[in-house]
Design a protein around this motif. Structure first.
Motif, short mmCIF file in Angstrom:
data_model
loop_
_atom_site.label_atom_id
_atom_site.label_comp_id
_atom_site.label_asym_id
_atom_site.label_seq_id
_atom_site.Cartn_x
_atom_site.Cartn_y
_atom_site.Cartn_z
N SER A 1 -10.67 0.64 -6.80
CA SER A 1 -9.45 1.42 -7.22
C SER A 1 -8.74 2.40 -5.86
CB SER A 1 -9.93 2.49 -8.34
OG SER A 1 -10.86 3.41 -7.85
N ASP A 2 -9.37 1.94 -4.73
CA ASP A 2 -8.56 2.56 -3.40
C ASP A 2 -7.71 1.48 -2.78
OD1 ASP A 2 -10.30 4.84 -4.16
OD2 ASP A 2 -11.92 4.06 -2.98
N PRO A 3 -6.78 1.90 -2.79
CA PRO A 3 -5.83 0.71 -2.16
C PRO A 3 -6.10 0.72 -0.53
CG PRO A 3 -4.22 2.25 -3.14
CD PRO A 3 -5.47 2.67 -3.63
N SER A 4 -5.86 -0.25 0.21
CA SER A 4 -5.91 -0.11 1.52
C SER A 4 -4.91 0.49 2.12
CB SER A 4 -6.12 -1.58 2.26
OG SER A 4 -5.13 -2.40 2.16
N PRO A 5 -4.67 0.95 3.31
CA PRO A 5 -3.47 1.56 3.76
C PRO A 5 -2.00 0.60 3.82
CG PRO A 5 -5.18 2.26 5.42
CD PRO A 5 -5.62 1.09 4.04
N ASP A 6 -2.31 -0.67 4.03
CA ASP A 6 -1.35 -1.62 3.88
C ASP A 6 -0.86 -1.82 2.53
OD1 ASP A 6 -1.26 -2.21 6.74
OD2 ASP A 6 -2.95 -3.56 6.87
N ILE A 7 -1.78 -2.04 1.58
CA ILE A 7 -1.50 -1.95 0.24
C ILE A 7 -0.68 -0.90 -0.45
CG2 ILE A 7 -2.25 -2.80 -2.19
CD1 ILE A 7 -2.23 -5.02 -0.13
N GLN A 8 -1.16 0.17 0.17
CA GLN A 8 -0.42 1.55 -0.13
C GLN A 8 0.90 1.45 0.29
OE1 GLN A 8 -1.70 3.78 -2.10
NE2 GLN A 8 0.03 4.91 -2.11
N LYS A 9 1.14 0.85 1.55
CA LYS A 9 2.39 1.05 2.10
C LYS A 9 3.33 -0.01 1.25
CE LYS A 9 4.06 0.55 6.85
NZ LYS A 9 3.61 -0.01 8.05
N LEU A 10 2.70 -1.42 0.76
CA LEU A 10 3.35 -2.16 0.05
C LEU A 10 3.72 -1.59 -1.40
CD1 LEU A 10 4.19 -5.39 -0.64
CD2 LEU A 10 1.79 -5.39 -1.46
N ARG A 11 2.79 -0.83 -1.88
CA ARG A 11 3.11 -0.30 -3.25
C ARG A 11 4.22 0.70 -2.97
NH1 ARG A 11 -2.04 1.39 -6.02
NH2 ARG A 11 -1.54 0.20 -7.95
N GLU A 12 4.12 1.57 -2.23
CA GLU A 12 5.38 2.51 -1.81
C GLU A 12 6.55 2.09 -1.57
OE1 GLU A 12 3.54 5.30 0.99
OE2 GLU A 12 2.45 5.98 -0.20
N ALA A 13 6.83 0.97 -0.57
CA ALA A 13 7.94 0.22 -0.47
C ALA A 13 8.46 -0.27 -1.74
CB ALA A 13 7.72 -0.86 0.62
N TYR A 14 7.80 -1.13 -2.67
CA TYR A 14 8.10 -1.57 -3.68
C TYR A 14 8.86 -0.40 -4.80
CZ TYR A 14 7.87 -4.02 -8.19
OH TYR A 14 8.26 -4.49 -9.49
N ALA A 15 8.02 0.54 -4.93
CA ALA A 15 8.24 1.63 -6.00
C ALA A 15 9.69 2.37 -5.56
CB ALA A 15 7.09 2.47 -5.90
N SER A 16 9.80 2.22 -4.38
CA SER A 16 11.13 3.22 -3.87
C SER A 16 12.26 2.19 -3.68
CB SER A 16 10.82 3.59 -2.21
OG SER A 16 10.75 2.43 -1.37
N GLY A 17 11.98 1.15 -3.87
CA GLY A 17 13.02 -0.15 -4.29
C GLY A 17 13.72 -0.45 -2.72
N ARG A 18 13.10 0.25 -1.58
CA ARG A 18 13.68 -0.18 -0.27
C ARG A 18 13.30 -1.42 0.25
NH1 ARG A 18 11.28 3.17 2.82
NH2 ARG A 18 10.41 4.82 1.05
N GLY A 19 11.94 -1.79 -0.10
CA GLY A 19 11.30 -3.15 0.26
C GLY A 19 10.97 -2.94 1.83
N PHE A 20 10.84 -4.03 2.49
CA PHE A 20 10.41 -3.98 3.91
C PHE A 20 11.54 -4.70 4.78
CE2 PHE A 20 5.81 -4.12 2.88
CZ PHE A 20 5.44 -2.81 3.14
N GLU A 21 11.84 -4.12 5.89
CA GLU A 21 12.88 -4.81 6.77
C GLU A 21 11.99 -5.87 7.62
OE1 GLU A 21 15.95 -3.07 8.76
OE2 GLU A 21 16.28 -1.52 7.09
N TRP A 22 11.59 -7.18 7.16
CA TRP A 22 10.70 -7.99 8.10
C TRP A 22 11.67 -8.47 9.32
CZ3 TRP A 22 6.42 -8.49 5.84
CH2 TRP A 22 6.02 -8.20 4.48
N VAL A 23 10.98 -8.72 10.10
CA VAL A 23 11.64 -9.06 11.43
C VAL A 23 11.92 -10.57 11.28
CG1 VAL A 23 11.63 -9.12 13.90
CG2 VAL A 23 10.52 -7.19 12.88
N ARG A 24 13.20 -10.75 11.51
CA ARG A 24 13.80 -12.39 11.31
C ARG A 24 12.98 -13.32 12.77
NH1 ARG A 24 18.02 -15.35 8.97
NH2 ARG A 24 17.72 -17.41 9.86
#
Ligand code: HEC
Ligand code: HEC
Ligand code: HEC
Ligand code: HEC
Ligand code: HEC
Length: 192
Positions: free
Chosen positions: A94-117
């Motif tokens: 039940s503990d998200p890894s730091p990267d999955i935590q970041k993923l969930r926050e980016a999703y919840a905030s609606g901001r998403g990620f700025e993937w580098v093209r």
């Protein structure tokens, strides 16, 4: 006399340097090997390799439009609502890894990620994914063995020479099979 010779030599040296620099900028146009870090270390080797997810599962528009598209985080959350970390790590289920935590926050905030093209053609060139994908040209023939990459790296230089080399080979195959050539070599097909 002497100063003139020296100034002349310096000027000649400087112009050589400017010439070399401009050559350098041309060479920088070949982006093969470009492998930037991403906002989170998303791994194709894990998802498309080990877990065997189909490329089109995420790059859904490659078959029907010009762009392959980068998936929205809702595609990731189909699994990462429940997959919180890598199996076999010391973290509890039940503990998200730091990267999955970041993923969930980016999703919840609606901001998403700025993937580098990574791959980008100059604006004067048209490249339609759909025509290539529907003709059965594998993603790997242009992007390399992405399913083995921890971090995506540009495999092809994406020069005009490379486009034309494949088009000529494909057309020769068509002609040998008694079919009409399909891959264009006229300027206007790729340039507006
Ligand atoms: C689970 C979703 C997912 C799957 C499956 C997937 N990708 Fe991706 N792909 C992404 C994401 C997210 C990015 C952007 C981050 C990155 O570059 O790693 C990306 C980036 C890329 C890029 C670089 C795009 C650019 O910026 O130029 C290429 C090329 C690519 N994927 C090809 C493939 C191929 C080929 C496959 C199948 C072997 C595949 N992908 C499977 C999610 C996925
Ligand atoms: C079909 C299910 C599925 C999808 C879709 C998916 N993943 Fe995963 N992902 C997994 C699984 C399963 C693991 C853990 C594998 C393991 O146990 O080693 C994982 C692992 C990860 C990890 C490493 C976890 C850690 O411990 O830090 C990251 C980061 C990650 N995924 C990001 C993403 C991103 C970003 C997307 C969307 C572009 C995505 N995933 C889409 C199933 C998925
Ligand atoms: C014939 C060569 C070729 C094939 C085959 C190909 N690509 Fe591409 N891909 C490119 C080029 C060229 C670009 C850069 C396009 C641009 O800048 O307009 C690109 C860009 C991308 C991008 C960046 C974002 C976007 O929407 O364009 C992704 C993601 C991608 N390709 C994934 C894939 C996947 C997945 C497949 C297979 C289903 C695939 N490509 C097949 C040549 C190819
Ligand atoms: C199959 C696609 C394709 C065809 C056909 C094609 N080009 Fe290109 N062309 C490209 C791509 C991709 C680039 C950008 C990469 C590069 O500069 O090599 C480019 C770049 C160029 C450039 C810019 C070079 C620079 O230094 O920036 C010129 C000029 C050009 N093309 C002219 C032509 C002419 C003239 C024809 C017809 C005889 C033609 N092209 C046919 C794909 C094509
Ligand atoms: C690995 C081989 C391969 C490479 C590399 C490749 N192509 Fe193609 N391309 C094809 C084939 C095969 C077709 C014919 C598709 C069909 O049968 O409809 C095609 C068709 C096209 C078309 C015609 C689309 C239409 O609507 O008529 C364009 C435009 C094009 N390619 C542009 C490019 C550009 C630009 C590049 C380089 C960035 C490129 N291709 C690289 C194999 C390739």
């Amino acid at each position: 006399m002497r100063t003139v010779a020296i100034t002349g030599a310096v000027a000649f040296g400087a112009s050589l340097m400017i010439f070399a620099l401009s050559l350098d900028t041309r060479l920088l146009g070949d982006q093969s090997g470009y492998k930037p870090a991403q906002p989170i270390p998303y791994s194709h080797a894990l998802h498309a390799g080990e877990l065997k997810l189909d490329c089109l599962f995420c790059h859904t528009s490659a078959e029907n439009s010009r762009h392959a598209g980068i998936p929205p985080l809702s595609t990731c959350m189909k699994c990462h609502e429940t997959v919180l970390n890598r199996a076999g790590t010391s973290m509890g289920k039940s503990d998200p890894s730091p990267d999955i935590q970041k993923l969930r926050e980016a999703y919840a905030s609606g901001r998403g990620f700025e993937w580098v093209r990574i791959h980008r053609l100059p604006a004067h060139v048209t490249f339609p994914h759909s025509r290539h994908v529907r003709a059965g040209v594998a993603c790997q023939s242009c992007h390399g063995e992405v399913q083995g990459m921890e971090r995506v790296e540009q495999a092809m230089a994406l020069t005009m020479g490379e486009c034309l080399a494949c088009h000529r080979t494909e057309n020769q195959k068509q002609q040998l099979a008694g079919k009409p050539a399909q891959a264009p070599t006229d300027c206007s097909a790729c340039h507006h």
